[in-house]
Design a protein around this motif. Structure first.
Motif, short mmCIF file in Angstrom:
data_model
loop_
_atom_site.label_atom_id
_atom_site.label_comp_id
_atom_site.label_asym_id
_atom_site.label_seq_id
_atom_site.Cartn_x
_atom_site.Cartn_y
_atom_site.Cartn_z
N LEU A 65 19.96 -29.62 5.72
CA LEU A 65 20.44 -28.32 6.11
C LEU A 65 18.95 -27.68 6.21
CD1 LEU A 65 22.59 -27.60 2.93
CD2 LEU A 65 23.41 -27.43 5.59
N ARG A 66 17.96 -27.76 5.74
CA ARG A 66 16.58 -27.21 6.22
C ARG A 66 16.34 -27.40 7.49
NH1 ARG A 66 12.01 -24.32 3.81
NH2 ARG A 66 13.55 -24.26 2.16
N PHE A 67 16.37 -28.77 7.81
CA PHE A 67 16.12 -29.26 9.28
C PHE A 67 16.93 -28.74 10.48
CE2 PHE A 67 16.95 -32.44 12.63
CZ PHE A 67 15.48 -32.68 13.15
N ALA A 68 18.59 -28.54 10.05
CA ALA A 68 19.34 -27.99 11.01
C ALA A 68 19.21 -26.41 10.96
CB ALA A 68 20.51 -28.25 10.58
N ALA A 91 14.84 -22.00 15.74
CA ALA A 91 14.05 -22.09 16.89
C ALA A 91 14.77 -21.96 18.09
CB ALA A 91 13.51 -23.29 17.02
N MET A 92 16.11 -22.27 18.18
CA MET A 92 17.06 -22.11 19.43
C MET A 92 17.11 -20.47 19.56
SD MET A 92 20.67 -23.72 20.25
CE MET A 92 21.45 -22.86 18.88
N LEU A 93 17.38 -19.94 18.59
CA LEU A 93 17.51 -18.24 18.55
C LEU A 93 16.22 -17.59 18.87
CD1 LEU A 93 19.15 -15.78 17.87
CD2 LEU A 93 18.54 -16.01 15.80
N ARG A 148 22.88 -9.53 21.42
CA ARG A 148 23.81 -10.00 22.16
C ARG A 148 23.70 -11.30 22.33
NH1 ARG A 148 26.75 -5.75 25.08
NH2 ARG A 148 25.25 -4.08 25.88
N ALA A 149 22.53 -11.79 22.36
CA ALA A 149 22.13 -13.25 22.24
C ALA A 149 22.73 -13.86 21.11
CB ALA A 149 20.53 -13.69 22.55
#
Length: 227
Positions: free
Chosen positions: A75-78, A84-86, A101-102
């Motif tokens: 869960l921490r990894f995900a 990071a994607m955000l 919006r993103a």
């Protein structure tokens, strides 16, 4: 905890730095994800994870004590991966309003490939377990707190820059938006009707109500989920 000589060697490599601990942990997390997708939380065992792991089972136990310990680590990894994607999407946004919006577009893309759908279903499975698993709840709380803070920061930056109506209260608005997004994601995978289209449109419409100037009515992000 070792169940064989090879496992002791693997653990020793990890402990002495002969192997890259970060790479090993990534392999463990990927194996955990594959096993979780295949078996679901209720049927999942460390043996299932070990079957997906290219190294020894004892190396799993060298890093993690139990199935739930592994899943808390996952869960921490995900969560870190999603944050990071955000962050990458935020860097590409032209304004604080576009940052808000993103997040809507990342959560509620109009189309999901099977890999992303599988990842979301796995998170829903584990979030349900957080009712009884304090460590899972701790990890979801951590990730949700970061997401809420990112939203609140974007809203506050927008108010300061004059592109978001100053009547908007960043903290409470961020909490509301995140709750709506989380609920829509849950229903997307647990109900037999289209929740994404109306909720996504409503959230973009809501953003339009507090966006000021050039950002008002800018719904270019609505197509991001198709890319």
């Amino acid at each position: 905890m070792s169940d064989g000589t090879n496992g002791e060697s693997d653990a020793g490599d990890a402990a002495t730095g002969d192997g890259d601990a970060s790479d090993v942990n990534t392999l463990i997390m990927e194996a955990t994800y594959r096993a979780l997708c295949e078996h679901g939380y209720a049927e999942l065992s460390v043996s299932h994870i070990a079957a997906e792991f290219e190294k020894s089972k004892s190396l799993l136990y060298y890093h993690y004590d139990s199935k739930d310990d592994l899943l808390a680590g996952f869960l921490r990894f995900a969560g870190d991966h999603f944050l990071a994607m955000l962050e990458e999407a935020e860097h590409e946004a032209d304004s604080p309003v576009d940052r808000v919006r993103a997040l809507v577009d990342i959560y509620l893309g109009t189309e999901l490939d099977e890999e992303m759908a599988e990842a979301q279903r796995s998170m829903i499975d584990l979030r349900a377990q957080a009712v009884a698993q304090p460590r899972f709840r701790e990890e979801f709380t951590r990730t949700d707190r970061h997401l809420r803070e990112r939203l609140a920061t974007a809203l506050a930056d927008g108010v300061e820059a004059g592109v978001i109506d100053d009547a908007v209260e960043p903290e409470s608005t961020a909490t509301w938006l995140l709750s709506a997004l989380t609920g829509a994601m849950l229903q997307r995978h647990t109900a037999e009707f289209d929740v994404v289209t109306p909720v996504r449109a409503a959230l973009h419409g809501y953003i339009d109500t507090f966006a000021v100037g050039d950002d008002a009515g800018d719904t270019t992000g609505e197509d991001a989920g198709n890319n």
